[in-house]
Design an enzyme around this catalytic site. Structure first.
Site, PDB file in Angstrom:
ATOM      1  N   THR A  31       0.839  -1.191   0.000  1.00  0.00           N
ATOM      2  CA  THR A  31       0.000   0.000   0.000  1.00  0.00           C
ATOM      3  C   THR A  31       0.875   1.242   0.000  1.00  0.00           C
ATOM      4  O   THR A  31       1.993   1.241   0.497  1.00  0.00           O
ATOM      5  CB  THR A  31      -0.908   0.041   1.238  1.00  0.00           C
ATOM      6  OG1 THR A  31      -0.083   0.137   2.408  1.00  0.00           O
ATOM      7  CG2 THR A  31      -1.769  -1.208   1.330  1.00  0.00           C
ATOM      8  N   LYS A  47     -13.595  17.968  12.102  1.00  0.00           N
ATOM      9  CA  LYS A  47     -14.578  18.139  13.169  1.00  0.00           C
ATOM     10  C   LYS A  47     -14.442  19.549  13.737  1.00  0.00           C
ATOM     11  O   LYS A  47     -13.439  19.889  14.364  1.00  0.00           O
ATOM     12  CB  LYS A  47     -14.389  17.096  14.277  1.00  0.00           C
ATOM     13  CG  LYS A  47     -15.582  17.027  15.224  1.00  0.00           C
ATOM     14  CD  LYS A  47     -15.537  15.802  16.117  1.00  0.00           C
ATOM     15  CE  LYS A  47     -16.834  15.657  16.912  1.00  0.00           C
ATOM     16  NZ  LYS A  47     -16.816  14.460  17.779  1.00  0.00           N
ATOM     17  N   TRP A  79     -19.317  17.493  11.927  1.00  0.00           N
ATOM     18  CA  TRP A  79     -18.447  16.934  10.908  1.00  0.00           C
ATOM     19  C   TRP A  79     -18.544  17.750   9.624  1.00  0.00           C
ATOM     20  O   TRP A  79     -19.624  18.131   9.190  1.00  0.00           O
ATOM     21  CB  TRP A  79     -18.819  15.483  10.602  1.00  0.00           C
ATOM     22  CG  TRP A  79     -18.602  14.536  11.742  1.00  0.00           C
ATOM     23  CD1 TRP A  79     -19.554  13.953  12.522  1.00  0.00           C
ATOM     24  CD2 TRP A  79     -17.345  14.063  12.238  1.00  0.00           C
ATOM     25  NE1 TRP A  79     -18.971  13.147  13.466  1.00  0.00           N
ATOM     26  CE2 TRP A  79     -17.615  13.198  13.320  1.00  0.00           C
ATOM     27  CE3 TRP A  79     -16.018  14.298  11.879  1.00  0.00           C
ATOM     28  CZ2 TRP A  79     -16.605  12.562  14.036  1.00  0.00           C
ATOM     29  CZ3 TRP A  79     -15.012  13.660  12.587  1.00  0.00           C
ATOM     30  CH2 TRP A  79     -15.319  12.807  13.646  1.00  0.00           C
ATOM     31  N   GLU A 124      -6.412  -2.861  -1.269  1.00  0.00           N
ATOM     32  CA  GLU A 124      -6.904  -4.089  -0.654  1.00  0.00           C
ATOM     33  C   GLU A 124      -8.022  -4.762  -1.452  1.00  0.00           C
ATOM     34  O   GLU A 124      -8.384  -5.905  -1.161  1.00  0.00           O
ATOM     35  CB  GLU A 124      -7.423  -3.783   0.756  1.00  0.00           C
ATOM     36  CG  GLU A 124      -6.358  -3.426   1.773  1.00  0.00           C
ATOM     37  CD  GLU A 124      -5.949  -1.963   1.770  1.00  0.00           C
ATOM     38  OE1 GLU A 124      -5.252  -1.544   2.703  1.00  0.00           O
ATOM     39  OE2 GLU A 124      -6.336  -1.226   0.818  1.00  0.00           O
TER      40      GLU A 124
END
Length: 556
Positions: free
Chosen positions: A192, A449, A454, A339
């Site tokens: 990754t 935040k 949010w 993945e």
């Protein structure tokens, strides 16, 4: 009592091995062309012979089943040959991310422990001082396009170099019988390109890659000609072959027998030349590469004439999508991760398209798309329970599909966390529309935040990208004494728009807030103009680096 029908004693069970992907092309595509930049052209018949020759070269090294063979190369016919010859010989192909930092490159090699390294001379300096005597690497195969010899780099004292790729293939037997074996055998591994900690190794079996290839072909084949794939298409990757199997397309293009073009190193002028001269009709890339190619085309006053382009890796903003469509690119979104091998969703098109405005069409192309065949995609809350559909029901996108990595290489704890409660956790915040379209609103680690609320950085970026002066944009959260965090907008202006002010950009965000498209507290508190935005090794915005940079500046 068994409820299965008996098979004939000599019936062939047909394991789903990568070699089966070649069956059709070996019959119907022998004269089809494969092009490597301006350096080489070969037919599929020659490709199959070269795959056999490479398999014989590897067999001569006396490797054991399950040994790892690593490749460090630009996108080339050689890489395509390794995609097949290595796993078909029951070895594991490691595609080394050559855009990582040198220490991370060596980390991935040390972690995967390859026995063989196919090394392009352009990357030899990266490993020149590598402690080979303490490594797993026993054999180096030299790859070169520039007349650079092994002696130029290593001197005459590098006994691990077994020869130059083309010379080795020229003397190898052109026949090789690839065996059958368990379809669950690992075929590939790579690492990754995450922005935190050491890269993590993912791995995929033959069965997983065959199913992914079939699904990719079927999903794209279900789209209309304007967006989908047909036998007359010319394919060229603009995503590196070291990154998630170049999104699976080299396997799919070879299985279906398309003409293929491999560009080598990614340079905007070379990419555009190949698109024009080889009549490339379908490709894929991250937004950064699209921006580079658009800029090159603008400098030449060139049009792409309906080039089909799937964007992944980072969000396709509406501003960039509009610019691409204006220059003749049929652009739309695909979603996946390292993945997931990677294909999970695609923008949905139909031969009977509903009436929609230009703005609605562009917005649709920038959504995450609908799940492709065989993908079970759900949105879960913090209690790992599915939420309803609609923009008001956001949560983490979780997945099941038959080609998702089962764990991380030599890191079972991280694998268990990835698969908690039986679904793969993407760490992407999303909602699902009633028609099944997914919209990712942020990465779990990138959401801002502010005052207990949010804020989606991706939503703000989409709004700001629509300003005609904006070439690139990233929105990050920076510490704020009153609100905890506030959004900061980092803007790269187009070359002819350098007199644009922060208030000009802010006005489009305030207009969106007044229309209820974003909350008022989502309007960034600060706008900074920068020459470029930090990127990861595969061209994604590196928001971790940005947050560190601007958090330190705020402290100062």
């Amino acid at each position: 009592m068994s409820n299965t029908y008996p098979s004939a004693p000599s019936a062939y069970e047909f394991p789903l091995l990568i070699k089966q992907l070649l069956n059709r092309a070996k019959t119907v595509s022998l004269n089809q062309e494969i092009v490597y930049a301006d350096k080489k052209s070969l037919t599929y018949a020659e490709l199959f012979t070269r795959i056999n020759r490479l398999a014989n070269v590897l067999a001569g090294l006396k490797l054991a089943a399950g040994n790892v063979v690593a490749v460090m190369d630009w996108d080339s016919h050689r890489y395509l040959e390794a995609y097949f010859a290595v796993p078909m010989s029951q070895y594991i192909l490691q595609t080394v991310n050559i855009r990582l930092s040198p220490d991370k490159i060596l980390y991935t090699i040390n972690h995967a422990k390859p026995k063989v390294l196919l090394l392009n001379s352009e990357f030899a300096e990266l490993v020149k001082n590598y402690q080979f005597e303490n490594s797993s690497i026993e054999h180096i195969i030299w790859l070169d396009d520039n007349g650079v010899s092994v002696e130029n780099v290593f001197g005459s004292n590098q006994p691990r170099v077994v020869g130059e790729y083309e010379a080795l293939l020229a003397t190898a037997d052109s026949n090789f019988e690839f065996p059958d074996f368990d379809e669950n055998t690992i075929a590939t591994t790579f690492y990754t390109s995450g922005t935190t900690g050491d890269p993590k190794g993912v791995f995929f079996s033959h069965r997983q890659l065959v199913l992914h290839t079939l699904t990719e072909a079927a999903s794209l084949g279900m789209l209309p000609d304007k967006q989908g794939v047909s036998y007359g298409d010319v394919y060229m990757p603009m995503t590196p072959m070291f990154h998630v199997h170049a999104w699976g397309f080299p396997f799919t293009a070879t299985m279906t027998g398309l003409k293929q073009v491999y560009p080598g190193r990614y340079a905007p002028d070379t990419l555009l030349d190949l698109i024009i001269n080889e009549k490339v009709s379908i490709t894929h890339c991250v937004p950064t590469i699209l921006q580079m190619v658009l800029k090159e085309a603008q400098s030449r006053n060139a049009n792409f004439n309906g080039l089909k382009m799937i964007i992944g890796g980072s969000m396709l903003t509406e501003g960039l999508a509009k610019a691409a469509i204006t220059q003749g690119i049929e652009v739309f979104t695909g979603y996946g991760m390292s993945e997931t091998a990677p294909l999970i969703s695609l923008t949905d098109f139909s031969i009977h398209e509903p009436e929609m405005t230009e703005a609605e069409d562009i917005a649709r192309r920038c959504m995450t798309g609908k799940p492709v065949l065989m993908v079970d995609a759900q949105v879960w809350d913090e209690n790992n329970k599915p939420v309803g559909t609609g923009k008001e029901h956001t949560g983490e996108l979780v997945l099941r599909a038959p080609w998702l990595t089962q764990s991380y290489l030599k890191n079972e704890d991280a694998g268990a966390e990835l698969w908690e409660h039986g679904y793969m956790h993407t760490q992407d915040i999303a909602y699902m529309c009633p028609d099944g379209t997914i919209k990712i609103t942020d990465r779990l680690k990138d959401v801002i935040k502010s005052g207990g609320e949010w804020i989606s950085s991706l939503e703000i970026e989409t709004i700001l990208s629509l300003h005609p002066a904006v070439a690139d944009v990233a929105v990050i959260g920076i510490p704020d004494k009153q609100w905890g965090e506030r959004p900061l907008a980092l803007i790269v202006l187009k070359p002819n728009c350098q007199d644009t002010s922060a208030d000009d950009i802010k006005a489009i965000a305030e207009q969106a807030a007044s229309k209820g498209m974003i909350p008022k507290y989502g309007v960034p508190s600060e706008f900074k103009f920068v020459d470029e935005l930090p990127k990861t090794s595969v061209g994604k915005h590196d928001k971790k680096v940005m947050r560190e940079m601007y958090a330190e500046q705020n402290k100062a």
